[in-house]
Design a protein around this motif. Sequence first.
Motif, PDB file in Angstrom:
ATOM      1  N   LEU A 131     -14.637  -2.081  35.366  1.00 28.50           N
ATOM      2  CA  LEU A 131     -15.203  -2.904  34.302  1.00 28.50           C
ATOM      3  C   LEU A 131     -16.082  -4.017  34.855  1.00 28.50           C
ATOM      4  O   LEU A 131     -15.821  -4.564  35.938  1.00 28.50           O
ATOM      5  N   LYS A 132     -17.115  -4.318  34.084  1.00 32.40           N
ATOM      6  CA  LYS A 132     -18.084  -5.349  34.454  1.00 32.40           C
ATOM      7  C   LYS A 132     -18.121  -6.423  33.362  1.00 32.40           C
ATOM      8  O   LYS A 132     -17.799  -6.135  32.208  1.00 32.40           O
ATOM      9  N   PRO A 133     -18.554  -7.630  33.702  1.00 36.17           N
ATOM     10  CA  PRO A 133     -18.671  -8.667  32.665  1.00 36.17           C
ATOM     11  C   PRO A 133     -19.541  -8.223  31.486  1.00 36.17           C
ATOM     12  O   PRO A 133     -19.278  -8.616  30.343  1.00 36.17           O
ATOM     13  N   ASP A 134     -20.545  -7.388  31.741  1.00 36.13           N
ATOM     14  CA  ASP A 134     -21.407  -6.888  30.660  1.00 36.13           C
ATOM     15  C   ASP A 134     -20.669  -5.977  29.682  1.00 36.13           C
ATOM     16  O   ASP A 134     -21.204  -5.670  28.610  1.00 36.13           O
ATOM     17  N   ASP A 135     -19.478  -5.532  30.046  1.00 37.02           N
ATOM     18  CA  ASP A 135     -18.687  -4.701  29.131  1.00 37.02           C
ATOM     19  C   ASP A 135     -17.930  -5.539  28.108  1.00 37.02           C
ATOM     20  O   ASP A 135     -17.305  -4.996  27.196  1.00 37.02           O
ATOM     21  N   THR A 136     -17.983  -6.846  28.253  1.00 38.72           N
ATOM     22  CA  THR A 136     -17.304  -7.734  27.309  1.00 38.72           C
ATOM     23  C   THR A 136     -17.868  -7.553  25.905  1.00 38.72           C
ATOM     24  O   THR A 136     -19.078  -7.660  25.686  1.00 38.72           O
ATOM     25  N   ALA A 137     -16.980  -7.245  24.964  1.00 38.09           N
ATOM     26  CA  ALA A 137     -17.408  -6.970  23.587  1.00 38.09           C
ATOM     27  C   ALA A 137     -16.175  -6.701  22.731  1.00 38.09           C
ATOM     28  O   ALA A 137     -15.068  -6.536  23.251  1.00 38.09           O
ATOM     29  N   VAL A 138     -16.405  -6.658  21.440  1.00 40.63           N
ATOM     30  CA  VAL A 138     -15.391  -6.111  20.531  1.00 40.63           C
ATOM     31  C   VAL A 138     -15.649  -4.610  20.442  1.00 40.63           C
ATOM     32  O   VAL A 138     -16.775  -4.189  20.152  1.00 40.63           O
ATOM     33  N   TYR A 139     -14.610  -3.835  20.688  1.00 44.60           N
ATOM     34  CA  TYR A 139     -14.717  -2.388  20.676  1.00 44.60           C
ATOM     35  C   TYR A 139     -14.145  -1.836  19.373  1.00 44.60           C
ATOM     36  O   TYR A 139     -13.027  -2.191  18.975  1.00 44.60           O
ATOM     37  N   TYR A 140     -14.915  -0.984  18.734  1.00 38.91           N
ATOM     38  CA  TYR A 140     -14.524  -0.383  17.467  1.00 38.91           C
ATOM     39  C   TYR A 140     -14.408   1.126  17.627  1.00 38.91           C
ATOM     40  O   TYR A 140     -15.283   1.756  18.234  1.00 38.91           O
ATOM     41  N   CYS A 141     -13.359   1.682  17.054  1.00 39.01           N
ATOM     42  CA  CYS A 141     -13.239   3.136  17.045  1.00 39.01           C
ATOM     43  C   CYS A 141     -13.678   3.665  15.677  1.00 39.01           C
ATOM     44  O   CYS A 141     -13.632   2.946  14.672  1.00 39.01           O
ATOM     45  N   ASN A 142     -14.072   4.904  15.674  1.00 37.18           N
ATOM     46  CA  ASN A 142     -14.359   5.581  14.410  1.00 37.18           C
ATOM     47  C   ASN A 142     -13.895   7.029  14.499  1.00 37.18           C
ATOM     48  O   ASN A 142     -13.854   7.609  15.589  1.00 37.18           O
ATOM     49  N   GLN A 143     -13.514   7.564  13.366  1.00 40.35           N
ATOM     50  CA  GLN A 143     -13.139   8.970  13.275  1.00 40.35           C
ATOM     51  C   GLN A 143     -13.737   9.551  11.994  1.00 40.35           C
ATOM     52  O   GLN A 143     -13.684   8.905  10.935  1.00 40.35           O
ATOM     53  N   VAL A 144     -14.276  10.734  12.111  1.00 42.64           N
ATOM     54  CA  VAL A 144     -14.871  11.423  10.958  1.00 42.64           C
ATOM     55  C   VAL A 144     -13.821  12.388  10.423  1.00 42.64           C
ATOM     56  O   VAL A 144     -13.503  13.396  11.065  1.00 42.64           O
ATOM     57  N   VAL A 145     -13.293  12.047   9.252  1.00 38.56           N
ATOM     58  CA  VAL A 145     -12.054  12.654   8.755  1.00 38.56           C
ATOM     59  C   VAL A 145     -12.268  13.355   7.419  1.00 38.56           C
ATOM     60  O   VAL A 145     -13.006  12.872   6.554  1.00 38.56           O
ATOM     61  N   ARG A 146     -11.606  14.471   7.256  1.00 32.86           N
ATOM     62  CA  ARG A 146     -11.504  15.103   5.922  1.00 32.86           C
ATOM     63  C   ARG A 146     -10.053  14.988   5.467  1.00 32.86           C
ATOM     64  O   ARG A 146      -9.143  15.398   6.188  1.00 32.86           O
TER      65      ARG A 146
ATOM     66  N   HIS B  67      -6.913  15.795   2.654  1.00 24.20           N
ATOM     67  CA  HIS B  67      -6.484  17.025   1.975  1.00 24.20           C
ATOM     68  C   HIS B  67      -7.084  17.176   0.585  1.00 24.20           C
ATOM     69  O   HIS B  67      -7.260  18.287   0.095  1.00 24.20           O
ATOM     70  N   THR B  68      -7.404  16.072  -0.053  1.00 20.95           N
ATOM     71  CA  THR B  68      -7.906  16.116  -1.427  1.00 20.95           C
ATOM     72  C   THR B  68      -9.422  16.190  -1.506  1.00 20.95           C
ATOM     73  O   THR B  68     -10.000  16.037  -2.582  1.00 20.95           O
ATOM     74  N   SER B  69     -10.064  16.449  -0.389  1.00 27.39           N
ATOM     75  CA  SER B  69     -11.518  16.454  -0.361  1.00 27.39           C
ATOM     76  C   SER B  69     -12.033  17.666   0.398  1.00 27.39           C
ATOM     77  O   SER B  69     -11.323  18.264   1.208  1.00 27.39           O
ATOM     78  N   THR B  70     -13.303  18.000   0.131  1.00 29.10           N
ATOM     79  CA  THR B  70     -13.944  19.094   0.865  1.00 29.10           C
ATOM     80  C   THR B  70     -15.001  18.572   1.831  1.00 29.10           C
ATOM     81  O   THR B  70     -15.686  19.363   2.477  1.00 29.10           O
ATOM     82  N   TYR B  71     -15.155  17.259   1.913  1.00 29.26           N
ATOM     83  CA  TYR B  71     -16.164  16.728   2.815  1.00 29.26           C
ATOM     84  C   TYR B  71     -15.548  15.714   3.763  1.00 29.26           C
ATOM     85  O   TYR B  71     -14.473  15.181   3.522  1.00 29.26           O
ATOM     86  N   PHE B  72     -16.268  15.443   4.839  1.00 26.04           N
ATOM     87  CA  PHE B  72     -15.829  14.493   5.851  1.00 26.04           C
ATOM     88  C   PHE B  72     -16.397  13.114   5.555  1.00 26.04           C
ATOM     89  O   PHE B  72     -17.501  12.961   5.057  1.00 26.04           O
ATOM     90  N   GLN B  73     -15.633  12.105   5.949  1.00 28.15           N
ATOM     91  CA  GLN B  73     -16.056  10.717   5.780  1.00 28.15           C
ATOM     92  C   GLN B  73     -15.752   9.950   7.062  1.00 28.15           C
ATOM     93  O   GLN B  73     -14.745  10.211   7.721  1.00 28.15           O
ATOM     94  N   ASN B  74     -16.634   9.003   7.390  1.00 30.67           N
ATOM     95  CA  ASN B  74     -16.452   8.208   8.600  1.00 30.67           C
ATOM     96  C   ASN B  74     -15.583   6.980   8.315  1.00 30.67           C
ATOM     97  O   ASN B  74     -15.828   6.263   7.344  1.00 30.67           O
ATOM     98  N   TYR B  75     -14.583   6.774   9.157  1.00 28.39           N
ATOM     99  CA  TYR B  75     -13.704   5.614   9.032  1.00 28.39           C
ATOM    100  C   TYR B  75     -13.769   4.789  10.315  1.00 28.39           C
ATOM    101  O   TYR B  75     -13.896   5.338  11.406  1.00 28.39           O
TER     102      TYR B  75
ATOM    103  N   ILE C  87      -4.491  13.244   6.183  1.00 28.21           N
ATOM    104  CA  ILE C  87      -5.545  13.835   6.992  1.00 28.21           C
ATOM    105  C   ILE C  87      -5.422  15.352   7.079  1.00 28.21           C
ATOM    106  O   ILE C  87      -4.369  15.869   7.434  1.00 28.21           O
ATOM    107  N   ALA C  88      -6.513  16.030   6.757  1.00 27.88           N
ATOM    108  CA  ALA C  88      -6.551  17.484   6.875  1.00 27.88           C
ATOM    109  C   ALA C  88      -7.157  17.898   8.215  1.00 27.88           C
ATOM    110  O   ALA C  88      -6.645  18.781   8.887  1.00 27.88           O
ATOM    111  N   SER C  89      -8.270  17.282   8.581  1.00 28.94           N
ATOM    112  CA  SER C  89      -8.893  17.586   9.867  1.00 28.94           C
ATOM    113  C   SER C  89      -9.803  16.437  10.278  1.00 28.94           C
ATOM    114  O   SER C  89     -10.220  15.629   9.444  1.00 28.94           O
TER     115      SER C  89
END
Length: 120
Positions: free
Chosen positions: A84-99, A101-109, A27-29
């Motif tokens: 927290l409420k019962p309506d908050d029940t869910a599968v929670y997913y994280c994402n990070q937009v990462v560049r 070191h070998t790339s000049t663009y960002f990609q979502n993971y 990871i570069a940034s």
Amino acid sequence: VQLQASGGGLVQAGGSLRLSCAASGNIASINSMGWSRQAPGKQRELVARINSDGSRNYVDSVKDRFTISRDNAKNTVYLQMNSLKPDDTAVYYCNQVVRVHTSTYFQNYWGQGTLVTVSS
């Protein structure tokens, strides 16, 4: 790049949980980081996002209850969930937009998802 999410579980209504999501790899940034959730039978929705400048956005249903934060040194994003409420029940997913070191663009993971169940 791999994202590892943790912190889900079963909690009673009114309780709290803290989710974590750490990125690893060449990871570069990292630009924005976020949390989304998908409840059974519903579409995935963005819950919260934090940008590289620290600005935050929340879906209306979690404002004043959830707080997103990040630790840039650890490539980690957190989601503190209170009242927290019962309506908050869910599968929670994280994402990070990462560049990497070998790339000049960002990609979502995406992370693998962690289940949050809130009982009434």
